[in-house]
Write a protein that holds these residues in place. Structure first.
Motif, PDB file in Angstrom:
ATOM      1  N   GLN A   9       9.337   5.503   2.796  1.00  0.00           N
ATOM      2  CA  GLN A   9       9.112   4.364   1.887  1.00  0.00           C
ATOM      3  C   GLN A   9      10.319   4.148   0.967  1.00  0.00           C
ATOM      4  O   GLN A   9      10.705   3.008   0.693  1.00  0.00           O
ATOM      5  CB  GLN A   9       7.850   4.620   1.060  1.00  0.00           C
ATOM      6  CG  GLN A   9       6.547   4.646   1.902  1.00  0.00           C
ATOM      7  CD  GLN A   9       5.325   4.852   1.037  1.00  0.00           C
ATOM      8  OE1 GLN A   9       5.032   4.027   0.184  1.00  0.00           O
ATOM      9  NE2 GLN A   9       4.633   5.959   1.253  1.00  0.00           N
ATOM     10  N   LEU A  13      13.375   0.813   0.387  1.00  0.00           N
ATOM     11  CA  LEU A  13      13.413   0.038  -0.866  1.00  0.00           C
ATOM     12  C   LEU A  13      14.747  -0.692  -1.080  1.00  0.00           C
ATOM     13  O   LEU A  13      14.792  -1.681  -1.805  1.00  0.00           O
ATOM     14  CB  LEU A  13      13.144   0.975  -2.049  1.00  0.00           C
ATOM     15  CG  LEU A  13      11.702   1.513  -2.182  1.00  0.00           C
ATOM     16  CD1 LEU A  13      11.614   2.478  -3.340  1.00  0.00           C
ATOM     17  CD2 LEU A  13      10.707   0.367  -2.331  1.00  0.00           C
ATOM     18  N   LEU A  52       6.382   5.541  -7.125  1.00  0.00           N
ATOM     19  CA  LEU A  52       7.270   4.576  -6.459  1.00  0.00           C
ATOM     20  C   LEU A  52       7.525   3.348  -7.341  1.00  0.00           C
ATOM     21  O   LEU A  52       8.571   2.717  -7.255  1.00  0.00           O
ATOM     22  CB  LEU A  52       6.681   4.149  -5.116  1.00  0.00           C
ATOM     23  CG  LEU A  52       6.703   5.214  -4.020  1.00  0.00           C
ATOM     24  CD1 LEU A  52       5.905   4.748  -2.811  1.00  0.00           C
ATOM     25  CD2 LEU A  52       8.138   5.492  -3.618  1.00  0.00           C
ATOM     26  N   GLN A  53       6.528   2.984  -8.185  1.00  0.00           N
ATOM     27  CA  GLN A  53       6.710   1.818  -9.057  1.00  0.00           C
ATOM     28  C   GLN A  53       7.862   2.040 -10.029  1.00  0.00           C
ATOM     29  O   GLN A  53       8.590   1.117 -10.382  1.00  0.00           O
ATOM     30  CB  GLN A  53       5.415   1.544  -9.825  1.00  0.00           C
ATOM     31  CG  GLN A  53       4.283   0.976  -8.953  1.00  0.00           C
ATOM     32  CD  GLN A  53       4.722  -0.331  -8.320  1.00  0.00           C
ATOM     33  OE1 GLN A  53       4.688  -0.462  -7.101  1.00  0.00           O
ATOM     34  NE2 GLN A  53       5.150  -1.286  -9.115  1.00  0.00           N
ATOM     35  N   LYS A  56      10.942   1.337  -8.042  1.00  0.00           N
ATOM     36  CA  LYS A  56      11.093  -0.117  -7.870  1.00  0.00           C
ATOM     37  C   LYS A  56      11.561  -0.773  -9.164  1.00  0.00           C
ATOM     38  O   LYS A  56      12.392  -1.683  -9.166  1.00  0.00           O
ATOM     39  CB  LYS A  56       9.770  -0.719  -7.424  1.00  0.00           C
ATOM     40  CG  LYS A  56       9.323  -0.301  -6.022  1.00  0.00           C
ATOM     41  CD  LYS A  56       7.981  -0.919  -5.675  1.00  0.00           C
ATOM     42  CE  LYS A  56       7.521  -0.511  -4.285  1.00  0.00           C
ATOM     43  NZ  LYS A  56       6.198  -1.072  -3.947  1.00  0.00           N
ATOM     44  N   ALA A  60      14.824  -2.961  -9.881  1.00  0.00           N
ATOM     45  CA  ALA A  60      14.713  -4.330 -10.419  1.00  0.00           C
ATOM     46  C   ALA A  60      15.556  -4.488 -11.688  1.00  0.00           C
ATOM     47  O   ALA A  60      16.212  -5.500 -11.895  1.00  0.00           O
ATOM     48  CB  ALA A  60      13.239  -4.644 -10.716  1.00  0.00           C
ATOM     49  N   THR A  79       7.869 -12.894  -8.962  1.00  0.00           N
ATOM     50  CA  THR A  79       6.803 -11.887  -8.801  1.00  0.00           C
ATOM     51  C   THR A  79       5.521 -12.532  -8.307  1.00  0.00           C
ATOM     52  O   THR A  79       4.832 -12.006  -7.426  1.00  0.00           O
ATOM     53  CB  THR A  79       6.547 -11.182 -10.135  1.00  0.00           C
ATOM     54  OG1 THR A  79       7.767 -10.575 -10.580  1.00  0.00           O
ATOM     55  CG2 THR A  79       5.477 -10.095  -9.973  1.00  0.00           C
TER      56      THR A  79
END
Length: 524
Positions: A9, A13, A52-53, A56, A60, A79
């Motif tokens: 995963q 990304l 994982l957030q 991310k 970002a 979003t």
């Protein structure tokens, strides 16, 4: 080696820069290695330090810093669009799952009928192969009997002549008394033995009993079309069937009825046979180079001699050298020269590019048409029907990619002795599916499903994502392993085991995307 789902995963990304920057922001890790960054971030996720957030978000934030003119409102809009797209994708996935269930239920009856039809076809094919093999055996037996009869007839004529001469001699010495039949028979035997003794002693002194025996026994049993010999129609440009000589050598390899021939391979072999030329087989491992040479010998009743080369090979290993025989110092021939002088032999020079140019140089003279080369005090000439094939993975050009370590660029003088080269490649999907089914007896749908995934992996070799393409041997091993292992474990063991970690990651992603474990279980 399989990698964790968390690492897969994280790999997905972003590019190397994005993931390395995220590792710096979250962990303070300053690295340019994507693999090191992924491992560090995955360890943090697995230990519960962050999720994982968080990763991310770091990516970002970096993207925002890289584009300072972008408004916060536009990020919110993006979003929202992403959320709507994700929801739409989820609904589409649900619909697809429902449709897949309906499709599987609808095609069950078709699969059963297709399986029955394929079994019937396989049964008919096996019967046909068996009939062809029996015909060849009987045909060869008849030819051998004819040759034996001819030899016996010739011997009888010679013996009769010798007997007549002995009787004439007996009459001259004793004109009034008839010859004793026992004495005549003994005279014939003595004359034959005396005539043959010098030749027999010469063969024994040369240590060539096996070679002479092979020369006497190996004969051409007949000339037959490719369809008769290989089960494949092959015509020349004028539409005339291409024919092959079939020999009767007792040491010919066993025929493998699962092997699949192609017109390209047979055309090159027919070219080499007709014009007494040497040919070169090149291409990736697992594409059938060695087996093609062996099965050509098997189908045409020829002796097969395979000589493997490596970086330590010396000319004496395959040609021979001086040694002690019966107390005398004499030249003792090795495999190549023995095969070179045995009629109807197929000689495979396997992995020639692993040997040095100097090691192979002594072959140059022997590879010439109508060669007569003095080695060890004996002039060696190629016997009738000898076919010489060189095989390697690089077409004689060596390798810089690391896939075939140890191979060397070959001298052009050696390469030019081979009048034709054929680049072996993986079979088309339909034929490779048939080959896998022939070897494993599996459901054709299973073979095709696995080969589709493997062909996707093979396409990644050119991009550098995968170092070594899975061969048909890997596919056969994987399908056999399914009888004892779960699909994911069998894939890791038989397909991805020897890949570097980057290649293993790519193969794992292909497995997740392409292998339907539920369908596989249903096909077993």
């Amino acid at each position: 080696m399989a990698i964790s789902n968390t690492r897969v995963q994280i790999l997905a990304l972003g590019a190397t820069t994005a993931i390395c920057n995220a590792a710096q922001d979250i962990l303070g890790l300053n690295t340019l290695s994507k693999l090191e960054a992924v491992n560090a971030l995955a360890s943090g996720v697995d230990s519960g330090s962050f999720d994982l957030q968080t990763i991310k978000g770091a990516i970002a934030d970096r993207n925002s810093l890289a584009n300072p003119g972008q408004a916060a409102g536009s990020l919110t809009a993006v979003t929202a669009v992403a959320v709507r797209a994700e929801s739409t994708a989820l609904q589409a996935r649900t619909d697809l799952h429902n449709l897949s269930g309906e499709f599987r239920a609808a095609k069950t009856d078709w699969n059963n009928r297709a399986d029955d039809l394929l079994k019937s076809i396989h049964t008919l094919r096996d019967r046909a192969d068996s009939s062809v093999g029996e015909y060849n055996r009987v045909d060869n037996l008849i030819s051998n009997i004819k040759l034996d009869i001819s030899g016996v007839t010739a011997s009888a004529v010679r013996a009769e002549n010798l007997a007549a001469q002995a009787m004439d001699a007996a009459r001259a010495q004793q004109p009034a008394i008839g010859p004793d039949p026992a004495q005549v028979a003994q005279a014939v035997a003595d004359a034959v033995a005396s005539a043959f003794r010098p030749f027999a002693q010469a063969v024994i002194d040369a240590g060539a009993q096996a070679q002479v025996g092979a020369m006497v026994s190996a004969q051409v049993a007949g000339i037959f079309p490719a369809k008769h010999v290989f089960g494949l129609d092959l015509n020349d440009p004028k539409g005339k069937p291409v024919e092959f000589a079939v020999w009767d050598h007792g040491d010919a390899p066993a025929i493998d009825n699962t092997f699949i021939w192609t017109e390209s391979i047979l055309s090159h072999l027919a070219y080499a046979e007709r014009f007494d030329l040497n040919i070169w087989f090149g291409g990736n491992k697992g594409t059938g180079k060695t087996v093609s040479a062996q099965q050509y010998a098997a189908r045409t009743g020829r002796k097969f001699v395979r000589i493997n080369f490596h970086k330590y090979t010396e000319p004496s290993d395959y040609l021979g050298g001086t040694g002690i025989l019966n107390g005398n110092t004499e030249f003792q021939a090795q495999d190549f020269l023995s095969a070179y002088t045995t009629p109807g032999t197929v000689i495979l020079l396997d992995e020639v590019c692993r040997a040095s140019a100097g090691c192979l140089a002594p072959l140059n003279g022997l590879l010439e048409p109508h060669a007569a080369v003095n080695i060890g005090g004996t002039v060696w000439r190629k016997a009738q029907g000898v076919i010489i094939i060189a095989a390697d993975n690089t077409m004689g050009n060596g390798d810089d990619s690391g896939r075939y370590a140890g191979t060397q660029l070959q001298d052009s003088a050696f390469g030019e002795r081979f009048s034709a080269s054929i680049a072996f490649d993986y079979l088309p999907l339909r034929q490779e599916t048939k080959a896998v089914v022939n070897h494993t007896g599996c459901n054709p749908l299973l073979a095709k499903h696995v080969l589709n995934a493997v062909n996707l992996a093979r396409s990644k070799v050119s991009t550098g994502d995968i170092v070594d393409a899975p061969s048909i041997r890997c596919v056969i091993a994987y399908i056999r392993a399914l009888a004892l292992m779960p699909p994911a474990q069998a894939w890791a063991s038989c397909i991805a085991a020897r890949q570097p970690i980057e290649g293993a990651a790519a193969l794992e992603a292909i497995r997740v995307a392409s292998i339907d474990e539920t369908a596989i279980i249903g096909w077993l």
